[in-house]
Design a protein around this motif. Structure first.
Motif, PDB file in Angstrom:
ATOM      1  N   ARG A  19       0.818  -1.204   0.000  1.00  0.00           N
ATOM      2  CA  ARG A  19       0.000   0.000   0.000  1.00  0.00           C
ATOM      3  C   ARG A  19       0.854   1.257   0.000  1.00  0.00           C
ATOM      4  O   ARG A  19       0.595   2.213   0.711  1.00  0.00           O
ATOM      5  N   ASN A  20       1.913   1.252  -0.810  1.00  0.00           N
ATOM      6  CA  ASN A  20       2.776   2.417  -0.943  1.00  0.00           C
ATOM      7  C   ASN A  20       2.056   3.450  -1.813  1.00  0.00           C
ATOM      8  O   ASN A  20       1.838   3.232  -2.991  1.00  0.00           O
ATOM      9  N   ASP A  21       1.668   4.576  -1.198  1.00  0.00           N
ATOM     10  CA  ASP A  21       0.885   5.568  -1.922  1.00  0.00           C
ATOM     11  C   ASP A  21       1.740   6.584  -2.670  1.00  0.00           C
ATOM     12  O   ASP A  21       1.216   7.562  -3.182  1.00  0.00           O
ATOM     13  N   ASN A  22       3.041   6.375  -2.706  1.00  0.00           N
ATOM     14  CA  ASN A  22       3.894   7.330  -3.393  1.00  0.00           C
ATOM     15  C   ASN A  22       4.838   6.616  -4.339  1.00  0.00           C
ATOM     16  O   ASN A  22       6.052   6.685  -4.216  1.00  0.00           O
ATOM     17  N   ILE A  23       4.271   5.919  -5.309  1.00  0.00           N
ATOM     18  CA  ILE A  23       5.062   5.189  -6.290  1.00  0.00           C
ATOM     19  C   ILE A  23       5.895   6.137  -7.137  1.00  0.00           C
ATOM     20  O   ILE A  23       6.915   5.745  -7.700  1.00  0.00           O
ATOM     21  N   ALA A  24       5.478   7.397  -7.248  1.00  0.00           N
ATOM     22  CA  ALA A  24       6.261   8.367  -8.017  1.00  0.00           C
ATOM     23  C   ALA A  24       7.682   8.454  -7.478  1.00  0.00           C
ATOM     24  O   ALA A  24       8.648   8.561  -8.233  1.00  0.00           O
ATOM     25  N   HIS A  25       7.833   8.394  -6.164  1.00  0.00           N
ATOM     26  CA  HIS A  25       9.174   8.382  -5.556  1.00  0.00           C
ATOM     27  C   HIS A  25       9.953   7.159  -6.017  1.00  0.00           C
ATOM     28  O   HIS A  25      11.138   7.240  -6.349  1.00  0.00           O
ATOM     29  N   PHE A  26       9.268   6.008  -5.995  1.00  0.00           N
ATOM     30  CA  PHE A  26       9.904   4.753  -6.390  1.00  0.00           C
ATOM     31  C   PHE A  26      10.427   4.844  -7.820  1.00  0.00           C
ATOM     32  O   PHE A  26      11.563   4.467  -8.113  1.00  0.00           O
ATOM     33  N   PHE A  27       9.594   5.353  -8.727  1.00  0.00           N
ATOM     34  CA  PHE A  27      10.019   5.492 -10.119  1.00  0.00           C
ATOM     35  C   PHE A  27      11.184   6.473 -10.250  1.00  0.00           C
ATOM     36  O   PHE A  27      12.122   6.242 -11.009  1.00  0.00           O
ATOM     37  N   TYR A  28      11.123   7.573  -9.509  1.00  0.00           N
ATOM     38  CA  TYR A  28      12.169   8.590  -9.654  1.00  0.00           C
ATOM     39  C   TYR A  28      13.509   8.066  -9.141  1.00  0.00           C
ATOM     40  O   TYR A  28      14.550   8.287  -9.745  1.00  0.00           O
ATOM     41  N   TYR A  29      13.491   7.366  -8.015  1.00  0.00           N
ATOM     42  CA  TYR A  29      14.725   6.789  -7.482  1.00  0.00           C
ATOM     43  C   TYR A  29      15.331   5.801  -8.470  1.00  0.00           C
ATOM     44  O   TYR A  29      16.555   5.741  -8.648  1.00  0.00           O
ATOM     45  N   ASN A  30      14.480   5.012  -9.121  1.00  0.00           N
ATOM     46  CA  ASN A  30      14.996   4.053 -10.096  1.00  0.00           C
ATOM     47  C   ASN A  30      15.503   4.748 -11.348  1.00  0.00           C
ATOM     48  O   ASN A  30      16.418   4.253 -12.007  1.00  0.00           O
ATOM     49  N   PHE A  31      14.956   5.920 -11.672  1.00  0.00           N
ATOM     50  CA  PHE A  31      15.506   6.712 -12.765  1.00  0.00           C
ATOM     51  C   PHE A  31      16.945   7.085 -12.443  1.00  0.00           C
ATOM     52  O   PHE A  31      17.838   6.998 -13.291  1.00  0.00           O
ATOM     53  N   LEU A  32      17.207   7.479 -11.195  1.00  0.00           N
ATOM     54  CA  LEU A  32      18.565   7.839 -10.803  1.00  0.00           C
ATOM     55  C   LEU A  32      19.502   6.645 -10.932  1.00  0.00           C
ATOM     56  O   LEU A  32      20.672   6.789 -11.309  1.00  0.00           O
ATOM     57  N   ARG A  33      18.988   5.447 -10.651  1.00  0.00           N
ATOM     58  CA  ARG A  33      19.810   4.239 -10.769  1.00  0.00           C
ATOM     59  C   ARG A  33      20.086   3.905 -12.227  1.00  0.00           C
ATOM     60  O   ARG A  33      21.136   3.400 -12.570  1.00  0.00           O
ATOM     61  N   PHE A  34      19.090   4.172 -13.069  1.00  0.00           N
ATOM     62  CA  PHE A  34      19.262   3.893 -14.490  1.00  0.00           C
ATOM     63  C   PHE A  34      20.171   4.911 -15.182  1.00  0.00           C
ATOM     64  O   PHE A  34      20.739   4.632 -16.225  1.00  0.00           O
ATOM     65  N   THR A  35      20.293   6.078 -14.615  1.00  0.00           N
ATOM     66  CA  THR A  35      20.952   7.185 -15.312  1.00  0.00           C
ATOM     67  C   THR A  35      22.395   6.889 -15.697  1.00  0.00           C
ATOM     68  O   THR A  35      22.851   7.245 -16.786  1.00  0.00           O
ATOM     69  N   TYR A  36      23.114   6.216 -14.798  1.00  0.00           N
ATOM     70  CA  TYR A  36      24.524   5.954 -15.084  1.00  0.00           C
ATOM     71  C   TYR A  36      24.841   4.469 -14.952  1.00  0.00           C
ATOM     72  O   TYR A  36      24.320   3.786 -14.089  1.00  0.00           O
ATOM     73  N   SER A  37      25.715   4.001 -15.822  1.00  0.00           N
ATOM     74  CA  SER A  37      26.175   2.624 -15.753  1.00  0.00           C
ATOM     75  C   SER A  37      27.345   2.545 -14.781  1.00  0.00           C
ATOM     76  O   SER A  37      27.734   3.542 -14.171  1.00  0.00           O
ATOM     77  N   ARG A  38      27.920   1.349 -14.651  1.00  0.00           N
ATOM     78  CA  ARG A  38      29.033   1.180 -13.709  1.00  0.00           C
ATOM     79  C   ARG A  38      30.240   2.030 -14.065  1.00  0.00           C
ATOM     80  O   ARG A  38      30.994   2.459 -13.195  1.00  0.00           O
ATOM     81  N   ASN A  39      30.445   2.272 -15.351  1.00  0.00           N
ATOM     82  CA  ASN A  39      31.598   3.094 -15.760  1.00  0.00           C
ATOM     83  C   ASN A  39      31.214   4.569 -15.866  1.00  0.00           C
ATOM     84  O   ASN A  39      31.909   5.358 -16.504  1.00  0.00           O
ATOM     85  N   SER A  40      30.063   4.934 -15.219  1.00  0.00           N
ATOM     86  CA  SER A  40      29.618   6.323 -15.119  1.00  0.00           C
ATOM     87  C   SER A  40      29.196   6.941 -16.450  1.00  0.00           C
ATOM     88  O   SER A  40      29.110   8.169 -16.558  1.00  0.00           O
ATOM     89  N   LYS A  41      28.949   6.131 -17.446  1.00  0.00           N
ATOM     90  CA  LYS A  41      28.462   6.672 -18.712  1.00  0.00           C
ATOM     91  C   LYS A  41      26.936   6.776 -18.663  1.00  0.00           C
ATOM     92  O   LYS A  41      26.266   5.868 -18.172  1.00  0.00           O
ATOM     93  N   PRO A  42      26.375   7.886 -19.158  1.00  0.00           N
ATOM     94  CA  PRO A  42      24.919   8.048 -19.132  1.00  0.00           C
ATOM     95  C   PRO A  42      24.211   6.951 -19.933  1.00  0.00           C
ATOM     96  O   PRO A  42      24.663   6.563 -21.003  1.00  0.00           O
ATOM     97  N   ILE A  43      23.119   6.438 -19.376  1.00  0.00           N
ATOM     98  CA  ILE A  43      22.298   5.438 -20.075  1.00  0.00           C
ATOM     99  C   ILE A  43      21.032   6.108 -20.615  1.00  0.00           C
ATOM    100  O   ILE A  43      20.786   6.107 -21.803  1.00  0.00           O
ATOM    101  N   GLU A 178      12.776  16.271  -4.607  1.00  0.00           N
ATOM    102  CA  GLU A 178      12.043  17.104  -3.659  1.00  0.00           C
ATOM    103  C   GLU A 178      10.702  17.561  -4.229  1.00  0.00           C
ATOM    104  O   GLU A 178       9.767  17.847  -3.488  1.00  0.00           O
ATOM    105  N   ASP A 179      10.610  17.629  -5.561  1.00  0.00           N
ATOM    106  CA  ASP A 179       9.358  18.056  -6.188  1.00  0.00           C
ATOM    107  C   ASP A 179       8.219  17.087  -5.919  1.00  0.00           C
ATOM    108  O   ASP A 179       7.042  17.447  -6.063  1.00  0.00           O
ATOM    109  N   LEU A 180       8.555  15.858  -5.562  1.00  0.00           N
ATOM    110  CA  LEU A 180       7.526  14.852  -5.301  1.00  0.00           C
ATOM    111  C   LEU A 180       7.071  14.863  -3.848  1.00  0.00           C
ATOM    112  O   LEU A 180       6.114  14.185  -3.498  1.00  0.00           O
ATOM    113  N   ASP A 181       7.771  15.606  -2.999  1.00  0.00           N
ATOM    114  CA  ASP A 181       7.429  15.668  -1.579  1.00  0.00           C
ATOM    115  C   ASP A 181       6.333  16.694  -1.346  1.00  0.00           C
ATOM    116  O   ASP A 181       6.515  17.708  -0.688  1.00  0.00           O
ATOM    117  N   THR A 182       5.169  16.407  -1.922  1.00  0.00           N
ATOM    118  CA  THR A 182       4.057  17.353  -1.818  1.00  0.00           C
ATOM    119  C   THR A 182       2.889  16.772  -1.040  1.00  0.00           C
ATOM    120  O   THR A 182       1.821  17.370  -0.993  1.00  0.00           O
TER     121      THR A 182
END
Length: 320
Positions: A19-43, A178-182
Protein backbone atom coordinates in the motif's frame (compact mmCIF):
# COMPACT_ATOMS: atom_id res chain seq x y z
CA UNK A 1 19.50 -3.41 -12.39
CA UNK A 2 15.84 -3.97 -13.27
CA UNK A 3 14.51 -3.91 -16.78
CA UNK A 4 11.27 -1.98 -17.29
CA UNK A 5 9.03 -5.01 -16.84
CA UNK A 6 10.77 -5.85 -13.57
CA UNK A 7 10.40 -2.25 -12.45
CA UNK A 8 6.66 -2.26 -13.15
CA UNK A 9 6.24 -5.63 -11.42
CA UNK A 10 8.04 -4.46 -8.29
CA UNK A 11 6.19 -1.14 -8.19
CA UNK A 12 2.88 -2.98 -8.64
CA UNK A 13 3.64 -5.12 -5.60
CA UNK A 14 4.76 -2.04 -3.65
CA UNK A 15 1.40 -0.41 -4.31
CA UNK A 16 -1.03 -3.34 -4.09
CA UNK A 17 0.50 -5.30 -1.23
CA UNK A 18 2.47 -2.79 0.82
CA UNK A 19 0.00 0.00 0.00
CA UNK A 20 2.78 2.42 -0.94
CA UNK A 21 0.89 5.57 -1.92
CA UNK A 22 3.89 7.33 -3.39
CA UNK A 23 5.06 5.19 -6.29
CA UNK A 24 6.26 8.37 -8.02
CA UNK A 25 9.17 8.38 -5.56
CA UNK A 26 9.90 4.75 -6.39
CA UNK A 27 10.02 5.49 -10.12
CA UNK A 28 12.17 8.59 -9.65
CA UNK A 29 14.72 6.79 -7.48
CA UNK A 30 15.00 4.05 -10.10
CA UNK A 31 15.51 6.71 -12.77
CA UNK A 32 18.57 7.84 -10.80
CA UNK A 33 19.81 4.24 -10.77
CA UNK A 34 19.26 3.89 -14.49
CA UNK A 35 20.95 7.19 -15.31
CA UNK A 36 24.52 5.95 -15.08
CA UNK A 37 26.18 2.62 -15.75
CA UNK A 38 29.03 1.18 -13.71
CA UNK A 39 31.60 3.09 -15.76
CA UNK A 40 29.62 6.32 -15.12
CA UNK A 41 28.46 6.67 -18.71
CA UNK A 42 24.92 8.05 -19.13
CA UNK A 43 22.30 5.44 -20.07
CA UNK A 44 19.01 7.37 -20.10
CA UNK A 45 18.07 10.97 -19.66
CA UNK A 46 14.92 11.68 -17.66
CA UNK A 47 12.66 12.20 -20.67
CA UNK A 48 13.80 9.00 -22.37
CA UNK A 49 13.59 6.94 -19.17
CA UNK A 50 10.03 7.92 -18.34
CA UNK A 51 8.90 7.75 -21.95
CA UNK A 52 10.08 4.14 -22.14
CA UNK A 53 8.56 3.35 -18.74
CA UNK A 54 5.18 4.88 -19.60
CA UNK A 55 5.16 3.11 -22.98
CA UNK A 56 5.85 -0.20 -21.23
CA UNK A 57 2.95 0.36 -18.83
CA UNK A 58 0.74 1.33 -21.76
CA UNK A 59 1.61 -1.88 -23.58
CA UNK A 60 0.56 -3.91 -20.53
CA UNK A 61 -2.69 -1.95 -20.26
CA UNK A 62 -3.44 -2.61 -23.94
CA UNK A 63 -3.13 -6.39 -23.59
CA UNK A 64 -5.43 -6.76 -20.57
CA UNK A 65 -8.53 -8.89 -21.03
CA UNK A 66 -11.59 -9.75 -18.98
CA UNK A 67 -12.85 -13.06 -20.43
CA UNK A 68 -12.26 -15.88 -22.90
CA UNK A 69 -14.83 -17.43 -25.23
CA UNK A 70 -14.88 -20.83 -23.58
CA UNK A 71 -18.02 -21.91 -25.45
CA UNK A 72 -16.09 -22.13 -28.72
CA UNK A 73 -13.42 -24.20 -27.02
CA UNK A 74 -16.06 -26.53 -25.58
CA UNK A 75 -17.77 -27.00 -28.94
CA UNK A 76 -14.45 -27.84 -30.60
CA UNK A 77 -13.81 -30.57 -28.02
CA UNK A 78 -17.31 -32.01 -28.38
CA UNK A 79 -17.49 -32.08 -32.17
CA UNK A 80 -14.03 -33.58 -32.35
CA UNK A 81 -15.33 -36.61 -30.39
CA UNK A 82 -18.31 -36.84 -32.79
CA UNK A 83 -16.01 -36.95 -35.80
CA UNK A 84 -13.89 -39.69 -34.25
CA UNK A 85 -16.84 -41.86 -33.14
CA UNK A 86 -19.36 -42.15 -35.97
CA UNK A 87 -21.43 -45.23 -35.18
CA UNK A 88 -24.41 -45.16 -32.80
CA UNK A 89 -22.70 -46.79 -29.81
CA UNK A 90 -19.74 -44.45 -30.13
CA UNK A 91 -22.11 -41.55 -30.38
CA UNK A 92 -23.74 -42.62 -27.10
CA UNK A 93 -20.30 -42.71 -25.50
CA UNK A 94 -19.49 -39.28 -26.87
CA UNK A 95 -22.83 -37.99 -25.52
CA UNK A 96 -21.86 -39.25 -22.09
CA UNK A 97 -18.56 -37.45 -22.46
CA UNK A 98 -20.45 -34.28 -23.35
CA UNK A 99 -22.64 -34.64 -20.25
CA UNK A 100 -19.57 -35.14 -18.10
CA UNK A 101 -17.91 -32.08 -19.61
CA UNK A 102 -20.99 -30.02 -18.84
CA UNK A 103 -21.12 -31.35 -15.27
CA UNK A 104 -17.45 -30.55 -14.76
CA UNK A 105 -17.90 -27.07 -16.19
CA UNK A 106 -20.95 -26.35 -14.06
CA UNK A 107 -19.03 -27.45 -11.00
CA UNK A 108 -16.18 -25.16 -11.86
CA UNK A 109 -18.49 -22.27 -12.72
CA UNK A 110 -19.95 -22.73 -9.24
CA UNK A 111 -16.46 -22.15 -7.91
CA UNK A 112 -16.19 -19.10 -10.15
CA UNK A 113 -19.24 -17.60 -8.50
CA UNK A 114 -18.10 -18.47 -4.99
CA UNK A 115 -14.60 -17.04 -5.25
CA UNK A 116 -13.64 -13.37 -5.22
CA UNK A 117 -11.94 -13.35 -8.60
CA UNK A 118 -11.54 -9.56 -8.67
CA UNK A 119 -8.95 -9.95 -5.89
CA UNK A 120 -7.46 -13.32 -6.90
CA UNK A 121 -3.68 -13.26 -7.45
CA UNK A 122 -3.25 -16.87 -8.62
CA UNK A 123 -2.55 -16.71 -12.36
CA UNK A 124 -3.30 -20.40 -13.03
CA UNK A 125 -6.67 -20.28 -11.27
CA UNK A 126 -7.62 -17.07 -13.05
CA UNK A 127 -6.75 -18.45 -16.48
CA UNK A 128 -8.84 -21.57 -15.81
CA UNK A 129 -11.76 -19.44 -14.60
CA UNK A 130 -11.56 -17.19 -17.66
CA UNK A 131 -11.61 -20.23 -19.92
CA UNK A 132 -14.77 -21.38 -18.15
CA UNK A 133 -16.73 -18.19 -18.71
CA UNK A 134 -15.59 -15.84 -15.94
CA UNK A 135 -15.99 -12.15 -16.81
CA UNK A 136 -13.93 -9.67 -14.79
CA UNK A 137 -14.94 -6.05 -14.26
CA UNK A 138 -11.26 -5.09 -13.93
CA UNK A 139 -9.34 -6.60 -16.89
CA UNK A 140 -6.05 -8.37 -16.21
CA UNK A 141 -2.78 -9.38 -17.81
CA UNK A 142 0.25 -11.28 -16.54
CA UNK A 143 3.99 -10.83 -16.15
CA UNK A 144 5.96 -14.06 -16.38
CA UNK A 145 7.60 -15.30 -13.22
CA UNK A 146 10.34 -13.03 -11.86
CA UNK A 147 11.94 -15.05 -9.06
CA UNK A 148 13.55 -12.04 -7.39
CA UNK A 149 10.13 -10.40 -7.03
CA UNK A 150 7.46 -13.09 -6.88
CA UNK A 151 7.13 -16.84 -7.21
CA UNK A 152 4.79 -17.58 -10.10
CA UNK A 153 3.28 -15.27 -12.71
CA UNK A 154 2.18 -11.87 -11.43
CA UNK A 155 -1.45 -10.90 -12.07
CA UNK A 156 -1.72 -7.25 -13.13
CA UNK A 157 -5.07 -5.44 -13.04
CA UNK A 158 -5.83 -2.63 -15.45
CA UNK A 159 -6.95 -0.13 -12.79
CA UNK A 160 -3.69 -0.58 -10.86
CA UNK A 161 -1.61 -0.28 -14.03
CA UNK A 162 -3.38 2.95 -14.92
CA UNK A 163 -2.58 4.27 -11.44
CA UNK A 164 1.09 3.35 -11.91
CA UNK A 165 1.02 5.17 -15.23
CA UNK A 166 -0.34 8.31 -13.55
CA UNK A 167 2.44 8.12 -10.94
CA UNK A 168 5.08 7.63 -13.65
CA UNK A 169 3.74 10.72 -15.41
CA UNK A 170 3.89 12.65 -12.14
CA UNK A 171 7.50 11.59 -11.62
CA UNK A 172 8.40 12.51 -15.20
CA UNK A 173 7.38 16.13 -14.54
CA UNK A 174 9.63 16.46 -11.49
CA UNK A 175 12.92 18.30 -11.79
CA UNK A 176 14.19 16.89 -8.51
CA UNK A 177 13.15 14.28 -5.96
CA UNK A 178 12.04 17.10 -3.66
CA UNK A 179 9.36 18.06 -6.19
CA UNK A 180 7.53 14.85 -5.30
CA UNK A 181 7.43 15.67 -1.58
CA UNK A 182 4.06 17.35 -1.82
CA UNK A 183 2.04 14.92 0.30
CA UNK A 184 -0.16 14.23 -2.70
CA UNK A 185 -2.10 11.11 -1.83
CA UNK A 186 -3.06 8.42 -4.29
CA UNK A 187 -6.68 9.49 -4.05
CA UNK A 188 -5.83 12.96 -5.34
CA UNK A 189 -4.38 11.36 -8.44
CA UNK A 190 -7.39 9.11 -8.79
CA UNK A 191 -9.84 12.01 -8.72
CA UNK A 192 -8.09 13.37 -11.80
CA UNK A 193 -8.22 10.16 -13.80
CA UNK A 194 -10.39 7.15 -14.57
CA UNK A 195 -7.94 4.69 -13.04
CA UNK A 196 -9.54 3.76 -9.72
CA UNK A 197 -8.79 1.55 -6.78
CA UNK A 198 -11.61 -0.70 -5.66
CA UNK A 199 -12.11 1.41 -2.52
CA UNK A 200 -12.18 4.64 -4.51
CA UNK A 201 -14.84 3.23 -6.85
CA UNK A 202 -17.09 2.29 -3.93
CA UNK A 203 -16.58 5.61 -2.12
CA UNK A 204 -17.28 7.49 -5.33
CA UNK A 205 -20.50 5.53 -5.90
CA UNK A 206 -21.61 5.98 -2.29
CA UNK A 207 -21.49 9.78 -2.48
CA UNK A 208 -22.31 10.51 -6.12
CA UNK A 209 -25.87 11.34 -5.07
CA UNK A 210 -24.49 14.51 -3.43
CA UNK A 211 -23.97 15.94 -6.92
CA UNK A 212 -27.75 15.97 -7.47
CA UNK A 213 -30.34 18.45 -6.19
CA UNK A 214 -32.09 17.74 -2.92
CA UNK A 215 -35.86 17.53 -3.70
CA UNK A 216 -36.78 19.67 -0.68
CA UNK A 217 -34.00 22.25 -0.57
CA UNK A 218 -33.89 22.54 -4.37
CA UNK A 219 -30.09 22.87 -4.37
CA UNK A 220 -27.17 20.61 -5.26
CA UNK A 221 -26.34 18.72 -2.08
CA UNK A 222 -22.57 19.34 -2.29
CA UNK A 223 -20.46 21.49 -4.56
CA UNK A 224 -18.13 19.60 -6.90
CA UNK A 225 -15.14 20.79 -4.89
CA UNK A 226 -16.62 19.58 -1.60
CA UNK A 227 -17.61 16.30 -3.22
CA UNK A 228 -14.03 15.77 -4.47
CA UNK A 229 -12.65 16.55 -1.01
CA UNK A 230 -15.08 14.15 0.64
CA UNK A 231 -14.17 11.28 -1.72
CA UNK A 232 -10.45 11.93 -1.17
CA UNK A 233 -10.77 11.98 2.63
CA UNK A 234 -13.00 8.91 2.90
CA UNK A 235 -10.92 6.86 0.45
CA UNK A 236 -7.76 7.70 2.35
CA UNK A 237 -9.43 6.78 5.64
CA UNK A 238 -10.34 3.28 4.44
CA UNK A 239 -7.14 2.65 2.47
CA UNK A 240 -4.98 3.62 5.45
CA UNK A 241 -6.63 1.32 7.97
CA UNK A 242 -9.09 3.74 9.59
CA UNK A 243 -6.57 6.56 9.95
CA UNK A 244 -8.14 10.04 9.96
CA UNK A 245 -6.73 12.06 7.03
CA UNK A 246 -5.56 15.63 7.38
CA UNK A 247 -8.63 17.83 6.89
CA UNK A 248 -7.78 21.52 6.93
CA UNK A 249 -11.08 22.86 5.60
CA UNK A 250 -14.14 20.78 6.50
CA UNK A 251 -17.30 21.06 4.41
CA UNK A 252 -19.42 24.02 5.52
CA UNK A 253 -22.48 23.76 3.29
CA UNK A 254 -24.71 20.70 3.06
CA UNK A 255 -28.07 20.95 1.32
CA UNK A 256 -29.82 17.79 2.50
CA UNK A 257 -30.84 16.15 5.75
CA UNK A 258 -27.86 15.30 7.97
CA UNK A 259 -29.26 11.79 8.32
CA UNK A 260 -28.84 11.21 4.57
CA UNK A 261 -25.08 11.71 4.80
CA UNK A 262 -24.85 9.56 7.93
CA UNK A 263 -26.83 6.78 6.20
CA UNK A 264 -24.51 6.96 3.18
CA UNK A 265 -21.53 6.51 5.51
CA UNK A 266 -23.25 3.57 7.22
CA UNK A 267 -24.05 1.85 3.92
CA UNK A 268 -20.50 2.34 2.67
CA UNK A 269 -18.94 1.02 5.88
CA UNK A 270 -21.22 -2.04 5.80
CA UNK A 271 -20.16 -2.73 2.21
CA UNK A 272 -16.43 -2.36 2.84
CA UNK A 273 -16.31 -3.94 6.32
CA UNK A 274 -19.49 -5.95 6.94
CA UNK A 275 -18.03 -7.78 9.96
CA UNK A 276 -17.48 -4.46 11.75
CA UNK A 277 -20.70 -2.69 10.76
CA UNK A 278 -22.22 -3.16 14.23
CA UNK A 279 -19.05 -2.28 16.13
CA UNK A 280 -17.55 0.63 14.24
CA UNK A 281 -14.28 2.12 15.52
CA UNK A 282 -14.31 5.51 17.21
CA UNK A 283 -12.36 6.92 14.26
CA UNK A 284 -15.39 6.34 12.01
CA UNK A 285 -17.44 8.90 13.95
CA UNK A 286 -14.43 11.19 14.20
CA UNK A 287 -14.14 11.06 10.40
CA UNK A 288 -17.73 12.25 9.93
CA UNK A 289 -17.37 15.06 12.46
CA UNK A 290 -14.07 16.09 10.83
CA UNK A 291 -15.49 16.16 7.29
CA UNK A 292 -18.55 18.33 8.05
CA UNK A 293 -18.85 21.46 10.18
CA UNK A 294 -22.47 20.45 10.92
CA UNK A 295 -21.18 17.37 12.79
CA UNK A 296 -18.15 18.96 14.45
CA UNK A 297 -19.86 19.32 17.85
CA UNK A 298 -21.90 16.09 17.72
CA UNK A 299 -21.28 13.07 19.91
CA UNK A 300 -20.97 9.51 18.68
CA UNK A 301 -24.53 8.81 19.83
CA UNK A 302 -25.92 11.87 18.06
CA UNK A 303 -24.18 11.01 14.80
CA UNK A 304 -25.23 7.37 14.91
CA UNK A 305 -28.81 8.36 15.74
CA UNK A 306 -29.27 10.72 12.78
CA UNK A 307 -32.05 9.31 10.60
CA UNK A 308 -32.29 9.62 6.82
CA UNK A 309 -35.24 11.39 5.24
CA UNK A 310 -38.15 9.34 3.91
CA UNK A 311 -37.05 10.00 0.34
CA UNK A 312 -33.46 8.90 0.98
CA UNK A 313 -33.68 5.92 -1.40
CA UNK A 314 -35.04 8.15 -4.15
CA UNK A 315 -32.25 10.69 -3.66
CA UNK A 316 -29.51 8.06 -3.67
CA UNK A 317 -30.85 6.34 -6.79
CA UNK A 318 -31.19 9.65 -8.63
CA UNK A 319 -27.59 9.52 -9.83
CA UNK A 320 -26.36 11.34 -12.98
Amino acid sequence: MYNFTDLIAKSYIEYTIRRNDNIAHFFYYNFLRFTYSRNSKPIFGQNEFFKLLINEINSLINITYSSNQYIEKFEDKYFETIRLEKDFESYERSKQKEDQLIADDLGFIGEVKRNNWEKCTNAKELIKALENGLILSDPITFISEIKEIQSGDLVLRKSKLEYLKSEAERASDAESIEDLDTNVSSTTILIKSNSDTETFIKVNEAFRFTLTDDPWQKKQILSHQDYNSLVIWVTEYFEKSFTIPEIKEPIKKLYTAKGNIVQAFKDLFAELHPSLSKSKPESYFKLISSCFVLFSDKTRKQIDGAKPSKDYDYIVKKIP
